[in-house]
Design a protein around this motif. Sequence first.
Motif, PDB file in Angstrom:
ATOM      1  N   HIS A   1      -3.604   4.298  13.245  1.00  0.00           N
ATOM      2  CA  HIS A   1      -3.810   5.481  12.390  1.00  0.00           C
ATOM      3  C   HIS A   1      -5.410   5.214  12.186  1.00  0.00           C
ATOM      4  N   ASP A   2      -5.712   4.199  11.668  1.00  0.00           N
ATOM      5  CA  ASP A   2      -7.116   3.834  11.261  1.00  0.00           C
ATOM      6  C   ASP A   2      -8.024   3.550  12.613  1.00  0.00           C
ATOM      7  N   ASN A   3      -7.600   2.975  13.587  1.00  0.00           N
ATOM      8  CA  ASN A   3      -8.318   2.694  14.997  1.00  0.00           C
ATOM      9  C   ASN A   3      -8.675   4.070  15.499  1.00  0.00           C
TER      10      ASN A   3
ATOM     11  N   ARG B   1      -9.678   6.435  14.085  1.00  0.00           N
ATOM     12  CA  ARG B   1     -10.723   7.133  13.362  1.00  0.00           C
ATOM     13  C   ARG B   1     -11.945   6.411  13.285  1.00  0.00           C
ATOM     14  N   LEU B   2     -12.043   5.246  13.800  1.00  0.00           N
ATOM     15  CA  LEU B   2     -13.390   4.443  13.963  1.00  0.00           C
ATOM     16  C   LEU B   2     -14.390   5.285  15.012  1.00  0.00           C
TER      17      LEU B   2
ATOM     18  N   CYS C   1      -2.852   4.327  20.485  1.00  0.00           N
ATOM     19  CA  CYS C   1      -3.957   4.988  20.126  1.00  0.00           C
ATOM     20  C   CYS C   1      -4.997   4.920  21.284  1.00  0.00           C
TER      21      CYS C   1
ATOM     22  N   HIS D   1      -3.279  12.612   4.461  1.00  0.00           N
ATOM     23  CA  HIS D   1      -3.898  12.420   5.246  1.00  0.00           C
ATOM     24  C   HIS D   1      -3.421  11.182   6.580  1.00  0.00           C
ATOM     25  N   LEU D   2      -2.043  11.094   6.254  1.00  0.00           N
ATOM     26  CA  LEU D   2      -1.517  10.375   7.238  1.00  0.00           C
ATOM     27  C   LEU D   2      -0.874  11.132   8.202  1.00  0.00           C
TER      28      LEU D   2
ATOM     29  N   GLY E   1      -1.896  -0.752  13.297  1.00  0.00           N
ATOM     30  CA  GLY E   1      -3.253   0.112  12.584  1.00  0.00           C
ATOM     31  C   GLY E   1      -3.542   1.070  13.430  1.00  0.00           C
TER      32      GLY E   1
ATOM     33  N   SER F   1       0.981  -1.263  -0.069  1.00  0.00           N
ATOM     34  CA  SER F   1      -0.102  -0.167   0.052  1.00  0.00           C
ATOM     35  C   SER F   1       0.810   1.326  -0.038  1.00  0.00           C
TER      36      SER F   1
END
Length: 161
Positions: free
Chosen positions: A121-123, A125-126, A83, A37-38, A119, A29
Amino acid sequence: MLPLTEDQVRAALVNATPDERERLSVPLSFVLADWDHLDFLAWTDPDNRSRGYLIVEHDGDATGVVLRAASGARPRAAMCNLCHTMQPGNQVALFTARRVGDAGERGDSVGTYICADLGCHDNVRLAAPLAPSEVRASVDRRIDSTRARVEAFVARVAASI
């Protein structure tokens, strides 16, 4: 985060040996990364799941560390120290990073519990809580706090004692 090339990623790893820099494998990726956005870049090595990488931009410079995951699963749910997301025990791992300089050569390292897939970075944003007892702050505040904790972790590894 400013866009990085593979060579810039390798150069950013402050605690990596020349061999580790050479063996580094970026995730598939990487070429599709949305750099605007990172908040930070983190991934597990596709060739060695016990090795990970964490890179953050601070004052316009990318600084990163090589991470090692401890073996063995945790039997209970745990919270990621970056996070602050509750995860099942097998989805949080103790990651350590060798300190920079003489301290690292003596075997000193810094460790913390992090999402096993890196993960975070994504967590953050949940929108919905991952656990019934988990209280969520606003997403923007969670993002800012996570980035600050990532920066602090990388700074602890990079600081010479």
